[in-house]
Structure formats: C-alpha cells, structure tokens
Enzyme design. Sequence first.
Site, PDB file in Angstrom:
ATOM      1  N   LYS A 101       3.526   7.184   9.502  1.00 14.55           N
ATOM      2  CA  LYS A 101       4.021   5.839   9.169  1.00 14.55           C
ATOM      3  C   LYS A 101       5.430   5.648   9.733  1.00 14.55           C
ATOM      4  CE  LYS A 101       1.554   5.990   4.788  1.00 14.55           C
ATOM      5  NZ  LYS A 101       1.718   6.362   3.368  1.00 14.55           N
ATOM      6  N   TYR A 119       5.455  -1.657   7.811  1.00 17.50           N
ATOM      7  CA  TYR A 119       5.322  -0.327   8.389  1.00 17.50           C
ATOM      8  C   TYR A 119       4.052  -0.210   9.226  1.00 17.50           C
ATOM      9  CZ  TYR A 119       2.988   0.390   3.812  1.00 17.50           C
ATOM     10  OH  TYR A 119       2.216   0.265   2.674  1.00 17.50           O
ATOM     11  N   HIS A 177       2.662   8.120  -2.227  1.00 19.14           N
ATOM     12  CA  HIS A 177       1.301   7.998  -1.715  1.00 19.14           C
ATOM     13  C   HIS A 177       1.055   8.836  -0.466  1.00 19.14           C
ATOM     14  CE1 HIS A 177       1.187   3.759  -3.718  1.00 19.14           C
ATOM     15  NE2 HIS A 177       1.182   4.755  -4.592  1.00 19.14           N
ATOM     16  N   ASP A 218      -0.025   4.273 -10.032  1.00 16.75           N
ATOM     17  CA  ASP A 218       1.142   5.121  -9.758  1.00 16.75           C
ATOM     18  C   ASP A 218       1.679   5.750 -11.050  1.00 16.75           C
ATOM     19  OD1 ASP A 218       2.539   3.165  -6.982  1.00 16.75           O
ATOM     20  OD2 ASP A 218       0.832   4.546  -7.128  1.00 16.75           O
TER      21      ASP A 218
HETATM   22  C1  LIG Z   1      -2.470   0.631   1.505  1.00 17.28           C
HETATM   23  C2  LIG Z   1      -3.439  -0.511   1.626  1.00 17.28           C
HETATM   24  C3  LIG Z   1      -3.820  -1.261   0.532  1.00 17.28           C
HETATM   25  N1  LIG Z   1      -4.690  -2.297   0.680  1.00 17.28           N
HETATM   26  C4  LIG Z   1      -5.042  -3.091  -0.499  1.00 17.28           C
HETATM   27  C5  LIG Z   1      -5.622  -2.301  -1.656  1.00 17.28           C
HETATM   28  C6  LIG Z   1      -5.160  -3.062  -2.880  1.00 17.28           C
HETATM   29  O1  LIG Z   1      -6.085  -4.107  -3.155  1.00 17.28           O
HETATM   30  C7  LIG Z   1      -3.839  -3.690  -2.444  1.00 17.28           C
HETATM   31  C8  LIG Z   1      -2.625  -2.941  -2.950  1.00 17.28           C
HETATM   32  O2  LIG Z   1      -2.784  -1.579  -2.600  1.00 17.28           O
HETATM   33  P1  LIG Z   1      -1.779  -0.492  -3.171  1.00 17.28           P
HETATM   34  O3  LIG Z   1      -1.539  -0.766  -4.623  1.00 17.28           O
HETATM   35  O4  LIG Z   1      -2.284   0.863  -2.757  1.00 17.28           O
HETATM   36  O5  LIG Z   1      -0.449  -0.867  -2.357  1.00 17.28           O
HETATM   37  P2  LIG Z   1       0.925  -0.016  -2.412  1.00 17.28           P
HETATM   38  O6  LIG Z   1       1.187   0.463  -3.789  1.00 17.28           O
HETATM   39  O7  LIG Z   1       1.943  -0.855  -1.730  1.00 17.28           O
HETATM   40  O8  LIG Z   1       0.602   1.267  -1.535  1.00 17.28           O
HETATM   41  C9  LIG Z   1       1.255   1.528  -0.302  1.00 17.28           C
HETATM   42  O9  LIG Z   1       2.573   1.887  -0.601  1.00 17.28           O
HETATM   43  C10 LIG Z   1       3.010   3.196  -0.258  1.00 17.28           C
HETATM   44  C11 LIG Z   1       4.510   3.242  -0.330  1.00 17.28           C
HETATM   45  C12 LIG Z   1       2.498   3.662   1.051  1.00 17.28           C
HETATM   46  O10 LIG Z   1       3.159   4.376   1.816  1.00 17.28           O
HETATM   47  C13 LIG Z   1       1.104   3.377   1.377  1.00 17.28           C
HETATM   48  O11 LIG Z   1       1.014   2.769   2.667  1.00 17.28           O
HETATM   49  C14 LIG Z   1       0.386   2.524   0.423  1.00 17.28           C
HETATM   50  O12 LIG Z   1      -0.215   3.418  -0.485  1.00 17.28           O
HETATM   51  O13 LIG Z   1      -3.842  -3.668  -1.004  1.00 17.28           O
HETATM   52  C15 LIG Z   1      -5.238  -2.627   1.910  1.00 17.28           C
HETATM   53  O14 LIG Z   1      -6.032  -3.564   2.022  1.00 17.28           O
HETATM   54  N2  LIG Z   1      -4.892  -1.887   3.004  1.00 17.28           N
HETATM   55  C16 LIG Z   1      -4.014  -0.844   2.914  1.00 17.28           C
HETATM   56  O15 LIG Z   1      -3.702  -0.206   3.955  1.00 17.28           O
END
Ligand SMILES: Cc1cn([C@H]2C[C@H](O)[C@@H](COP(=O)(O)OP(=O)(O)O[C@H]3O[C@H](C)C(=O)[C@H](O)[C@H]3O)O2)c(=O)[nH]c1=O
Length: 188
Positions: free
Chosen positions: A72, A132, A62, A169
């Site tokens: 980060k 993080y 990401h 992803d």
């Molecule tokens: C990133 C983020 C997400 N969200 C909400 C949006 C979705 O409803 C839920 C899951 O989001 P996401 O699927 O994007 O989460 P990850 O797959 O863990 O994504 C993260 O994981 C990779 C490894 C990263 O480095 C990034 O910080 C980030 O992209 O959390 C938020 O409310 N705030 C946030 O800052």
Amino acid sequence: MQIDRTPLPGLVVLTPVRHGDSRGFFSESWNRARMAEHGFEIDFVQDNHSLSAQAGTVRGLHYQAPPHAQDKLVRCGRGRLFDVAVDVRRGSPTYGRWWGTELSFENGRQLLVPKGFLHGFMTLEPDTEIVYKCSDYYAPECDGAVLWNDPDIGIDWPQVDAPILSDKDAAAPRLAEFDSPFIWEGAS
Ligand SMILES: Cc1cn([C@H]2C[C@H](O)[C@@H](COP(=O)(O)OP(=O)(O)O[C@H]3O[C@H](C)C(=O)[C@H](O)[C@H]3O)O2)c(=O)[nH]c1=O
C-alpha cells in the site's frame, strides 16, 4: 521523490516534490518507472479513498493475507492522521515492532507499507481523507485485523478520550493470537 527509510526494513516514507507556482502546486505522487530505478517494483491495481468525519477515528490494524497480500502507498488527501505499520513477517528481526508518522495534506508525506505489515491510522482532525494505492484487489476472504491498542505492540497513539472504531476493529484479536501468514524474505 524523497525516499526515507525507517527502522523497519522495507517500510519507507516517500515525499513527492511539489512544483509550486502562482496557482498552487503540482506533484507526481507515484511514478512506477522512477521508483523501479530505486528498487521499488510495484504494480498498483486499486486505489482506495476513505473519509473519517471525526477526529480520533481509528481504522486498523488491517492486513490482507496471501494470495491477495497488498503493498500500500498511503497519503492524506485532506486533514491530518497518524499512520502506523506493524511488521508481522515471521522471522523478521523487527517482528511485532511498529513505526508511525503523521501524514497530512500539508506535509504531502506518503507511507509505503509492504506486504507483511499491519496497517492502521488515527485521524487527528475532522473530515480527514486518506487515499492509497494497493498492489492487489480487495479480497474480503483474505481480510483480517489485529487489535489496534494491543499492549504487546504498544503503539504510542495520540491521546484521544473516546476513539471511534468499527465493531470489527474493536473486536480484533491480539498479536499473540494472530497466526501470521507472512514470511520474512529479507529486505534492504
Ligand atoms: C478495504 C475495502 C473495503 N471495501 C468495503 C467493505 C465495507 O463494506 C466497506 C468498509 O470496509 P472496512 O470497514 O474494511 O474499511 P476500513 O476500516 O477503512 O479498512 C481499510 O482501512 C485500513 C487502514 C487499511 O489499510 C485497509 O485498506 C482497509 O482494511 O468498504 C471495499 O469495497 N473495498 C476495499 O478494498
């Protein structure tokens, strides 16, 4: 704080000192003033925390594009994970190269991932938690991903039978299709 550089300019491993005693330990995982003395001028504004229930969970690769690009500081609060960053700064001598390391509660290592890098990880144990710090706020309109197992990047992920990914992803574009918004500005 132990600071270890990596082959990718700007990407460093920070390992806090653990002050142990009969109760356990205490460590400062981030100290802005101390790190500024080492040239790391970063103001973090948002802390994130996620739990991945199963080993073999992959989140990434990401990025958040300008004007909301994020530095980060990543660490593992519980369990173990393989954390990876990919340099996607246009003009960088290491563009498209990856580097990764195991982060765990036990080793206390932290990966400082600057703007201009893709970030992702694979959990190595059930119930692994990642925490993080981010230097900008979440901006979904700037959020993006590149395919975690793109052969052009060639990340040497730990072997898992069936990785667990979000639909987003699993459908991410390859690096060759990615029009990076990040520019190499030189780094130590
Ligand atoms: C990133 C983020 C997400 N969200 C909400 C949006 C979705 O409803 C839920 C899951 O989001 P996401 O699927 O994007 O989460 P990850 O797959 O863990 O994504 C993260 O994981 C990779 C490894 C990263 O480095 C990034 O910080 C980030 O992209 O959390 C938020 O409310 N705030 C946030 O800052």
